[in-house]
Design an enzyme around this catalytic site. Structure first.
Site, PDB file in Angstrom:
ATOM      1  N   HIS B 191      67.915  55.295  45.172  1.00  0.00           N
ATOM      2  CA  HIS B 191      67.728  54.533  44.378  1.00  0.00           C
ATOM      3  C   HIS B 191      66.855  53.095  45.240  1.00  0.00           C
ATOM      4  O   HIS B 191      67.103  52.612  45.545  1.00  0.00           O
ATOM      5  CB  HIS B 191      69.060  53.705  44.003  1.00  0.00           C
ATOM      6  CG  HIS B 191      69.265  52.686  42.864  1.00  0.00           C
ATOM      7  ND1 HIS B 191      69.153  52.093  42.003  1.00  0.00           N
ATOM      8  CD2 HIS B 191      69.989  50.980  43.766  1.00  0.00           C
ATOM      9  CE1 HIS B 191      69.143  50.982  41.350  1.00  0.00           C
ATOM     10  NE2 HIS B 191      69.707  51.000  42.725  1.00  0.00           N
ATOM     11  N   ASP B 317      71.432  57.783  33.425  1.00  0.00           N
ATOM     12  CA  ASP B 317      72.179  57.014  34.067  1.00  0.00           C
ATOM     13  C   ASP B 317      73.593  56.542  33.628  1.00  0.00           C
ATOM     14  O   ASP B 317      73.773  55.393  33.335  1.00  0.00           O
ATOM     15  CB  ASP B 317      71.111  55.809  33.676  1.00  0.00           C
ATOM     16  CG  ASP B 317      70.928  55.327  35.312  1.00  0.00           C
ATOM     17  OD1 ASP B 317      72.067  55.411  36.089  1.00  0.00           O
ATOM     18  OD2 ASP B 317      70.671  53.660  34.774  1.00  0.00           O
TER      19      ASP B 317
END
Lengths: 317, 436
Positions: B191, B317
């Site tokens: 990320h 997600d």
């Protein structure tokens, strides 16, 4: 004497959550109504009965002296029962969510809730959960509509129509809800608005707000009718956004020298509380060109007008 | 509706539009499934005769494709089963045409130990109806300081290594992890968000955030971290996947790295492909995400990057959050949206709008994630596992959040009008979901 009879103005919405969304007529209507209350507030007998029997809850999740006092006085002068709740004594500290607080308050059947909160959008969230009218007394960095209205009233009384006036808003634009509400309101009334600030204190996309943007006080104040100073919070002075109060004052603090860049009859405003010697010099703040004291007076009148106008939309009004 | 899990009769999906992105095949024909594998996919299987007892499913007007593989789903098991369990997530997945979920290590405790990988696998076997794999933590306790047992975790079944929603800010830690992981041919998923640049930001930085009085998350917070990572990948020759790319500036960084021959790939979430910052409207917290929804130009650039293949994978997600942490002022509300069940219909929106080719979308949802993580599925090639979705591309329906299988209701597609969805989901040769 019941002043309210003089004007039959009714606001087109149930809440006052921001200046955004108000029409020109809404704004002018509120200002006209407020004018009537200015007169009333200068009399010995200041009370009317138009909100008699109504309950107003003042909920301040963020410390405030003048706004809270101003709303309290406004409510009482209109005859409402006013209850003040501040965060230190509320259950928010015990972990209750805003939604739960809203449900609790709603059960007490208030007619009007005035709320200030440190989070942008929080007042709107509350408004979705209660049955009464809600007034935004400042939400985070979003809006502070009654401040913009009282500023407009102050300007209008001194300078006449706001249309075509040049108004410079100076200082911490980034964190200021006062700046946001004022930009929208003054532009709706046709003023030419400039913002003056160091680049670190300008919000992203400010050039898309329809304002002129400058980092230089001389340029920003040139030809200005009104110079509106904003408060710089202490925690932002020491290197995070500007290096020091001394440097900030040198470039952006309003002293007589910088004020001379504006029109000779320019007036100075500040929403308070002031940091003397940081964003404004005492000589200017207390000088002949200052409207700061008058702003406070207009605050009560404007809040009376807002309460009055919203109460006319209440059931059984 | 769930079918009997024991039912593993052969299935013939007849007269379908068969789309196999693993071979770029798109034809009208049949798919025969038996013993948990794709037996055949071609024209006229039905006419030539099928084994006795075969369930024949008429698929005229429908699409048959490999089941979707969702490589980024945050599931609360272990530790927060009230938000989402493997069981509930797998039900949601099946209803969304997803046949494989890859869960993220942000659990309690974090998946940073081989016994937890083992736990997930056993729970998936006992309670799940789709395939479930786990990515393991890259650093112990997701703290960004010490690398996990990459070798043992991989041997236990971890398919990649990531710190989930957190960035490893210490470049030395990431550098060593990339080098060490290379010895095990392990993939690192990262990320990319510089926490200092993000600061207290809660939505995309720009005019819209400024008008709402919300603190912005600048795009540079993502791009600068990705740029750093590309240097580290070049230095270490590791295998790297960018977990969630949202803006053209980052796409340029990814493009340069790919052009330079680095072992680099990237994902985009369906949210960033289908929504933009304007959807936040007046502080709608179901649209609060991390990274935040960007502006329309960014969204378009991201869709174009999927079409072009620069973005390899589209993922959900999926991040279930209770209403208690969503019904708060925007800045205080939790980030994240559920998405595993709506990924396909949201993707079909892009197809119907003419923004994305159906084959491209399917490839990014099936074949590419399978290749990237070395998973079974993602193909209709004879012999491939029978993980299949039957899609009605046109059926109109209204998304009722109460009908979603997830334990949480934080969908950004609340009450949305949808066109197209999974109508049958087959995992390992068994029908696990059927839309009626």
């Amino acid at each position: 004497m019941n002043i309210a009879h003089k004007s039959s103005f009714v606001l087109s919405s149930r809440h006052l959550l921001g200046i955004e969304g108000l029409s020109r007529d809404d704004i002018v209507g509120l200002l006209d109504l407020a004018e009537e209350f200015v007169e009333l507030n200068r009399q010995i007998e200041k009370k009317t009965a138009s909100l008699r029997g109504r309950t107003l809850i003042n909920m301040f999740f963020e410390a405030s002296t003048r706004t809270q006092a101003s709303f309290e006085l406004a409510g009482k002068r209109l005859g409402a029962d006013v209850m003040n709740m501040s965060v230190s004594s509320s259950s928010i500290r015990k972990g209750e969510t805003l939604s739960d607080t809203a449900v609790t308050l709603n059960a007490m059947h208030p007619d009007l809730i005035v709320m200030r909160h440190h989070a942008s959008g929080a007042v709107e969230l509350l408004a979705q959960k209660v049955d009464c009218s809600v007034i935004n007394a400042g939400d985070g960095q979003h809006e502070h509509p009654t401040q913009a209205l009282l500023d407009a009233l102050t300007i209008r009384r001194r300078k006449g129509p706001i249309e075509n006036l040049t108004i410079a808003i100076c200082g911490d634009i980034l964190h200021s809800r006062v700046a946001r509400s004022n930009i929208i309101l003054l532009q709706t009334l046709g003023a030419r608005v400039r913002v003056v600030a160091p680049s670190t204190l300008l919000p992203a996309g400010i050039e898309r707000f329809g304002v002129e943007v400058t980092r230089d006080m001389r340029e920003g104040l040139a030809g200005a009718d009104i110079v509106m100073m904003l408060r710089l919070q202490r925690e932002r002075m020491n290197g995070s956004f500007v290096p020091s109060t001394q440097e900030y004052f040198a470039y952006f603090g309003l002293d007589q020298k910088k004020l001379a860049f504006a029109k000779p009859d320019a007036m100075v405003m500040h929403p308070g509380p002031m940091n003397r010697g940081v964003e404004i010099d005492s000589i200017v703040a207390d000088g002949a060109q200052s409207l700061i004291r008058e702003q406070v007076e207009m605050g009560v009148a404007v809040r009376m007008a807002v309460l009055e106008a919203l109460s006319r939309n209440l059931p059984n009004a | 509706m769930l079918m009997d899990r024991r039912d593993r009769r052969p299935i013939l999906l007849a007269n379908a539009r068969v789309m196999d992105p693993s071979r770029d095949l798109d034809f009208s024909g049949d798919v025969l499934i038996a013993d948990g594998t794709i037996r055949e996919a071609k024209r006229g299987i039905g006419a030539a005769g099928v084994p006795e007892g075969t369930e024949v499913v008429e698929c005229r007007g429908l699409i048959v494709a490999p089941g979707l593989i969702d490589i980024r789903a945050f599931i609360g098991e272990p530790g927060a089963e009230g938000r989402e369990s493997i069981a509930s997530a797998s039900q949601a997945a099946a209803a969304g045409g997803v046949t494989t979920i890859v869960c993220q290590p942000e659990t309690e405790p974090a998946i940073d130990d081989p016994t937890i990988v083992d736990f997930i696998q056993r729970r998936a076997r006992d309670t799940g109806i789709v395939r479930v794999y786990a990515m393991a933590a890259l650093t112990k306790g997701l703290k960004g300081a010490e690398m996990t047992e990459i070798g043992l975790l991989k041997a236990a079944g971890a398919v990649a290594f990531t710190d989930g929603m957190r960035s490893v800010t210490n470049a030395q830690v990431l550098r060593r992890a990339l080098i060490y992981a290379r010895d095990f041919d392990a993939l690192i998923v990262h990320h990319t968000e510089d926490p200092d640049l993000t600061g207290e930001g809660v939505m995309n930085e720009g005019e819209f955030a400024s008008r709402l009085g919300l603190i912005g998350v600048p795009k540079i917070a993502e791009t600068i971290m990705l740029e750093r990572d590309m240097r580290l990948v070049a230095l270490t020759d590791g295998r790297y996947h960018a977990a969630s790319i949202t803006c053209p500036e980052s796409l340029e960084v990814l493009r340069r790295a790919k052009d330079a021959g680095l072992h680099v790939t990237g994902s985009a979430s369906i949210n960033h492909l289908a929504l933009n910052e304007i959807d936040v409207g007046h502080y709608r917290t179901f649209f609060k995400m991390s990274p935040p929804l960007r502006n329309e130009d960014d969204r378009k650039a991201l869709v174009a990057a999927v079409e072009e293949g620069l973005i390899d994978v589209v993922m959900s997600d999926h991040n279930p959050q209770d209403v208690e942490v969503k019904r708060l002022p925007f800045a205080e509300a939790a980030a994240g949206a559920i998405g595993i069940e709506t990924m396909l219909p949201a993707g079909l929106r892009l197809v119907h709008n003419g923004e994305l080719k159906l084959m491209t979308m399917l490839k990014a949802l099936t074949t590419r994630p399978a290749e990237l993580l070395g998973l079974p599925g993602g193909s209709l090639r004879p012999g491939a596992p029978a993980d299949v979705v039957v899609i009605d591309p046109d059926v109109p329906w209204l998304l009722d959040p109460h009908e979603l299988k997830s334990k949480c209701r934080n969908t950004p597609f609340d009450e949305a009008r949808m066109q197209g969805r999974a109508v049958r989901t087959i995992v390992d040769g068994r029908t696990v979901y059927e839309y009626v």
